[in-house]
Design an enzyme around this catalytic site. Structure first.
Site, PDB file in Angstrom:
ATOM      1  N   THR A 180      -6.338  -6.254  -0.658  1.00 18.83           N
ATOM      2  CA  THR A 180      -7.191  -6.675  -1.778  1.00 18.83           C
ATOM      3  C   THR A 180      -6.817  -5.818  -2.991  1.00 18.83           C
ATOM      4  OG1 THR A 180      -8.980  -5.255  -0.929  1.00 18.83           O
ATOM      5  CG2 THR A 180      -9.084  -7.611  -0.420  1.00 18.83           C
ATOM      6  N   LYS A 209      -5.697  -2.126   5.763  1.00 16.81           N
ATOM      7  CA  LYS A 209      -5.951  -2.330   4.347  1.00 16.81           C
ATOM      8  C   LYS A 209      -7.244  -1.612   4.018  1.00 16.81           C
ATOM      9  CE  LYS A 209      -8.465  -4.726   2.398  1.00 16.81           C
ATOM     10  NZ  LYS A 209      -9.844  -4.544   1.775  1.00 16.81           N
ATOM     11  N   THR A 267     -15.227  -1.987   4.245  1.00 13.89           N
ATOM     12  CA  THR A 267     -14.195  -2.761   3.558  1.00 13.89           C
ATOM     13  C   THR A 267     -12.816  -2.274   3.971  1.00 13.89           C
ATOM     14  OG1 THR A 267     -15.682  -3.041   1.706  1.00 13.89           O
ATOM     15  CG2 THR A 267     -13.478  -3.775   1.380  1.00 13.89           C
ATOM     16  N   GLU A 272      -9.091   3.348  -4.798  1.00 13.28           N
ATOM     17  CA  GLU A 272      -8.999   2.593  -6.054  1.00 13.28           C
ATOM     18  C   GLU A 272      -8.856   3.519  -7.246  1.00 13.28           C
ATOM     19  OE1 GLU A 272     -11.466  -1.361  -4.647  1.00 13.28           O
ATOM     20  OE2 GLU A 272     -12.556   0.299  -5.544  1.00 13.28           O
ATOM     21  N   ASN A 321     -13.444  -1.472 -10.590  1.00 13.49           N
ATOM     22  CA  ASN A 321     -14.696  -1.973 -10.015  1.00 13.49           C
ATOM     23  C   ASN A 321     -15.613  -2.613 -11.039  1.00 13.49           C
ATOM     24  OD1 ASN A 321     -14.922  -1.336  -6.982  1.00 13.49           O
ATOM     25  ND2 ASN A 321     -13.955   0.491  -7.854  1.00 13.49           N
TER      26      ASN A 321
END
EC number: 2.3.1.35
Length: 408
Positions: free
Chosen positions: A158, A184, A195, A281, A403
């Site tokens: 993702t 992932k 997640t 991220e 985000n």
């Protein structure tokens, strides 16, 4: 062979299809605009299976189906995975869609429906677009070559910036046994994976119940010892498939080479966990926190994870700021048993705190160190023999940007 003479070697071509009898593939079916978004992992024979799943009370439809495969069937032969849509909080239709993915995959492969696991990742609360899924499943042709494994690892991404793959081999009963993994995840990894999808394959011969116990113990010190941003999602899982095609004698805790298997599985899991933490991220650095001297290993991991999860510590590392006060504050609110006047802290090889008090150090040297892509923090609280590790990443401007616009 005793555990003291264990042989374990990393494989250079890190490939989820490296163990005997495994095949993989990944394609673009249309859930995403351009990138690959549908993947299939397949074993030539039904495999023993183990799994760990999110602790979030709200669980996505595909995860519920896969839990049933793991805990009720006890065997698995294939996993169908999509990215681009989590199929979470989608009600009865979401469950029906996940069952359709399971059914169509079983029919495609000519295997029993209850041997197929389902995993999804992406945006929560949006209904699955089933037309591209239905068409895509018919196009999936798993292969035992590197190309298929790469396609699989790309299709499950993702916000990941890189694929995450690793593999090791060991010897059991004179047979080469391979354990390989793909994962992932780059956000929402706390406190129990979240997640994050992890898939591990092995050709070892082991029953599901012993595989489950090994995975559970390893998860606590690998996947559950990473944190990116403190959130817990609805879809996270780690699945291990063991198809027995290495033809070793059945592994149990009483097997003389049980530790070979467990340590190799641990190496695969720790590699994947660190890759996820490093690819947080917007991250620019991997942070490793090592704690010793706690009253137990559990308390040591609690301290380590509290430190690496502190937003103030994470931003200090991003800013190359040797602000050890943020570290000792996080140690203090971790809830662990400690003596404030017995704490020692190092940033890399530089001691910054001794017996709870500051030590003179070169700010310039530490700025140079903190600019490195991997930063290590060592904490000794001098209370016992407990030892623990945790991994995370710095908190950057890019994290906020990613985000703030995740759905756009």
């Amino acid at each position: 062979m005793s555990s003291s003479t264990m042989i374990m070697k990393k494989i250079s071509l890190k490939n989820i299809a490296s163990p005997k009898g495994f095949k993989a593939t990944g394609i673009h079916c249309g859930l995403k605009h351009k990138k690959k978004d549908l993947a299939l992992l397949f074993s030539e024979v039904p495999a023993s299976v183990a799994g760990v799943f999110t602790t979030n009370a709200i669980k996505a439809a595909p995860l519920l189906i896969t839990k049933d495969v793991v805990y009720q069937t006890g065997k698995i032969q294939a996993i169908i995975v999509n990215s681009g849509n989590a199929n979470a909080c989608t009600g009865k239709q979401g469950m029906a869609d996940a069952y359709t993915m399971q059914k169509l995959t079983a029919e495609k492969l000519g295997i029993a429906r209850n041997l197929v696991g389902v995993a999804s990742t992406g945006v929560i609360g949006e209904m699955m677009k089933m037309d591209p899924i239905i068409t895509g499943i018919q196009q999936l042709e798993p292969i035992d070559e590197l190309e298929g494994a790469i396609g699989f690892s790309q299709s499950i991404m993702t916000t990941d910036t890189v694929t995450k793959n690793t593999a090791y081999k060991t010897m059991i009963d004179g047979k080469e046994v391979i354990i390989a993994g793909t994962a992932k995840g780059s956000g929402m990894i706390e406190p129990n994976m979240a997640t994050m999808l992890g898939f591990i394959t092995t050709d070892a011969n082991i029953e599901s119940k012993y595989l489950q116990s090994a995975l559970k113990s390893i998860t606590d010190i690998t996947f559950n010892s990473i944190t990116v941003d403190g959130d817990t999602s609805t879809n996270d899982m780690v699945i291990v498939m063991a198809n027995g095609m290495a033809e070793n004698n059945t592994l149990t805790p009483d097997h003389p080479e049980w530790e070979n298997f467990v340590k190799t599985l641990h190496a695969v899991s720790q590699d994947l966990a660190k890759m996820i933490a490093k690819d947080g991220e917007g991250a620019t650095k991997l942070i490793e926190v090592e704690v010793k001297g706690a009253i137990s290993d559990v308390e040591a991991r609690k301290i380590a994870k509290t430190v690496v999860g502190s937003p103030l510590v994470k931003t200090a590392v991003f800013g190359n700021d040797a602000n050890w006060g943020r570290i000792i504050a996080a140690v203090g609110y971790s809830g662990a048993t400690l003596d404030p006047y017995a704490i020692t802290i190092h940033l890399g090889s530089t001691k910054v705190v001794e017996n709870g008090e500051p030590v003179s150090f070169s700010e310039e040297d530490l700025i140079v160190y903190l600019k490195q892509p991997e930063v290590k923090i060592f904490v000794d609280i001098h209370q016992g023999a407990g030892h623990g590790l945790a991994w995370g990443c710095d908190l950057t401007y890019d994290y906020v940007q990613i985000n703030a616009s995740y759905r756009s």
